[in-house]
Design a protein around this motif. Sequence first.
Motif, PDB file in Angstrom:
ATOM      1  N   GLN A 288       0.868  -1.163   0.000  1.00 51.67           N
ATOM      2  CA  GLN A 288       0.000   0.000   0.000  1.00 51.67           C
ATOM      3  C   GLN A 288       0.910   1.219   0.000  1.00 51.67           C
ATOM      4  O   GLN A 288       1.658   1.439   0.941  1.00 51.67           O
ATOM      5  CB  GLN A 288      -0.902   0.011   1.244  1.00 51.67           C
ATOM      6  N   ARG A 289       0.849   2.008  -1.077  1.00 49.49           N
ATOM      7  CA  ARG A 289       1.771   3.125  -1.238  1.00 49.49           C
ATOM      8  C   ARG A 289       1.107   4.454  -0.891  1.00 49.49           C
ATOM      9  O   ARG A 289      -0.063   4.659  -1.147  1.00 49.49           O
ATOM     10  CB  ARG A 289       2.289   3.175  -2.668  1.00 49.49           C
ATOM     11  N   SER A 290       1.899   5.352  -0.293  1.00 52.38           N
ATOM     12  CA  SER A 290       1.491   6.740  -0.090  1.00 52.38           C
ATOM     13  C   SER A 290       2.730   7.597  -0.253  1.00 52.38           C
ATOM     14  O   SER A 290       3.841   7.081  -0.422  1.00 52.38           O
ATOM     15  CB  SER A 290       0.879   6.936   1.299  1.00 52.38           C
ATOM     16  N   THR A 291       2.569   8.891  -0.177  1.00 50.79           N
ATOM     17  CA  THR A 291       3.717   9.788  -0.392  1.00 50.79           C
ATOM     18  C   THR A 291       4.757   9.675   0.724  1.00 50.79           C
ATOM     19  O   THR A 291       5.943   9.871   0.503  1.00 50.79           O
ATOM     20  CB  THR A 291       3.245  11.252  -0.488  1.00 50.79           C
ATOM     21  N   LYS A 292       4.308   9.352   1.946  1.00 46.41           N
ATOM     22  CA  LYS A 292       5.225   9.324   3.071  1.00 46.41           C
ATOM     23  C   LYS A 292       5.517   7.922   3.605  1.00 46.41           C
ATOM     24  O   LYS A 292       6.522   7.709   4.257  1.00 46.41           O
ATOM     25  CB  LYS A 292       4.672  10.180   4.217  1.00 46.41           C
ATOM     26  N   GLN A 293       4.607   6.976   3.336  1.00 48.87           N
ATOM     27  CA  GLN A 293       4.771   5.668   3.946  1.00 48.87           C
ATOM     28  C   GLN A 293       4.342   4.563   2.993  1.00 48.87           C
ATOM     29  O   GLN A 293       3.424   4.744   2.198  1.00 48.87           O
ATOM     30  CB  GLN A 293       3.947   5.579   5.239  1.00 48.87           C
ATOM     31  N   THR A 294       5.043   3.448   3.066  1.00 47.38           N
ATOM     32  CA  THR A 294       4.697   2.263   2.284  1.00 47.38           C
ATOM     33  C   THR A 294       4.618   1.078   3.239  1.00 47.38           C
ATOM     34  O   THR A 294       5.554   0.830   3.998  1.00 47.38           O
ATOM     35  CB  THR A 294       5.749   1.987   1.203  1.00 47.38           C
ATOM     36  N   ALA A 295       3.484   0.384   3.201  1.00 42.45           N
ATOM     37  CA  ALA A 295       3.285  -0.738   4.111  1.00 42.45           C
ATOM     38  C   ALA A 295       2.831  -1.959   3.328  1.00 42.45           C
ATOM     39  O   ALA A 295       2.177  -1.844   2.290  1.00 42.45           O
ATOM     40  CB  ALA A 295       2.254  -0.383   5.181  1.00 42.45           C
ATOM     41  N   ALA A 296       3.174  -3.131   3.831  1.00 44.88           N
ATOM     42  CA  ALA A 296       2.798  -4.378   3.179  1.00 44.88           C
ATOM     43  C   ALA A 296       1.304  -4.646   3.361  1.00 44.88           C
ATOM     44  O   ALA A 296       0.736  -4.373   4.413  1.00 44.88           O
ATOM     45  CB  ALA A 296       3.608  -5.540   3.755  1.00 44.88           C
ATOM     46  N   THR A 297       0.679  -5.157   2.315  1.00 41.21           N
ATOM     47  CA  THR A 297      -0.694  -5.635   2.423  1.00 41.21           C
ATOM     48  C   THR A 297      -0.681  -6.947   3.220  1.00 41.21           C
ATOM     49  O   THR A 297       0.387  -7.449   3.590  1.00 41.21           O
ATOM     50  CB  THR A 297      -1.300  -5.879   1.040  1.00 41.21           C
ATOM     51  N   GLU A 298      -1.848  -7.513   3.443  1.00 41.40           N
ATOM     52  CA  GLU A 298      -1.897  -8.768   4.184  1.00 41.40           C
ATOM     53  C   GLU A 298      -1.135  -9.870   3.450  1.00 41.40           C
ATOM     54  O   GLU A 298      -0.338 -10.591   4.052  1.00 41.40           O
ATOM     55  CB  GLU A 298      -3.351  -9.192   4.398  1.00 41.40           C
ATOM     56  N   VAL A 299      -1.364  -9.975   2.139  1.00 44.23           N
ATOM     57  CA  VAL A 299      -0.641 -10.982   1.369  1.00 44.23           C
ATOM     58  C   VAL A 299       0.822 -10.575   1.218  1.00 44.23           C
ATOM     59  O   VAL A 299       1.716 -11.425   1.155  1.00 44.23           O
ATOM     60  CB  VAL A 299      -1.306 -11.205  -0.013  1.00 44.23           C
TER      61      VAL A 299
END
Length: 298
Positions: free
Chosen positions: A50-61
């Motif tokens: 899941q991408r954003s301008t300030k943070q990127t986080a892993a999806t559940e998969v």
Amino acid sequence: MKSITEEDLFVLTVESGSLKSAAEVIGTDPSSVSRKLANLESRLGVKLLQRSTKQTAATEVGLEYYKGVKQLLDEKRELEESISGTSTLPSGTLRVAAPHDFAERFIAPVIQTMITTYPDLNIELLLGSHFEDLKAKQIDIAIRIGKLDDSSLICRQLGHVPRVLVASKAYIERMGQPQRFSDLSKLDFIFYNKPKLGDQLILGKGLHREAVAVSGKLVANSVAVLKNWVNAGLGVHYGPLWAFKDELTMGSCVQLLPELHDESYPIHALYLSKQYTPAKVREFVELLTSTYQQYRFD
């Protein structure tokens, strides 16, 4: 830009928390990182981040993929280091799980030594005894005190934990010194685990063992808390000698009926069975074993 695989880049991005941070590590721009990760997602047919301008986080998969690919990459690195002869120095991240009080007393100094000796090593200490699935939790080493169930894990015995029946001098002066094993039933016990109904304390030497029903109002799964209660004169505890050694030496606490028991619990280091044991694991186990066995219990 450093040469890096899509899988390595994905792991780096998850751990760094953003495309920008990952890009800075490998010396490129965030758009290039994003394109490579998009190629990985397209190849796998799933959305990993899941991408954003300030943070990127892993999806559940994506988190599931991260755990699996991280393990594969670590094993690949360990194999390459073993073959190339570069595995003599600990590096990477070492995750250790251990009981809180034992970790504070014995493991924290070992970690301090390792982290100052090996600049390429990171260490994460997880406190508690509830970590059962080392592989799922990505734990490199777990410390266990007591008898072990059958396990596929590699087991290294570090030594034994002598146990003592102990109370404060003030408590014994108030309640009286127990002369026989049966006298313990008249005392207030402080438990590490909640006792079962009709719980019995079993002590003895060799084949001669006795049991007596004991009771008490205090329970805590912290040796530090139990120690404070014992020192405050609230009751008797049957616990590790190392926790009460100073008080016994100074005389503020006394050991009860020492002639009736000499029990100790084994202590083990457990780690996953691998063909190539990483240097970080080998060094930690050796250093902890040496540190613990040098401790004087007499």
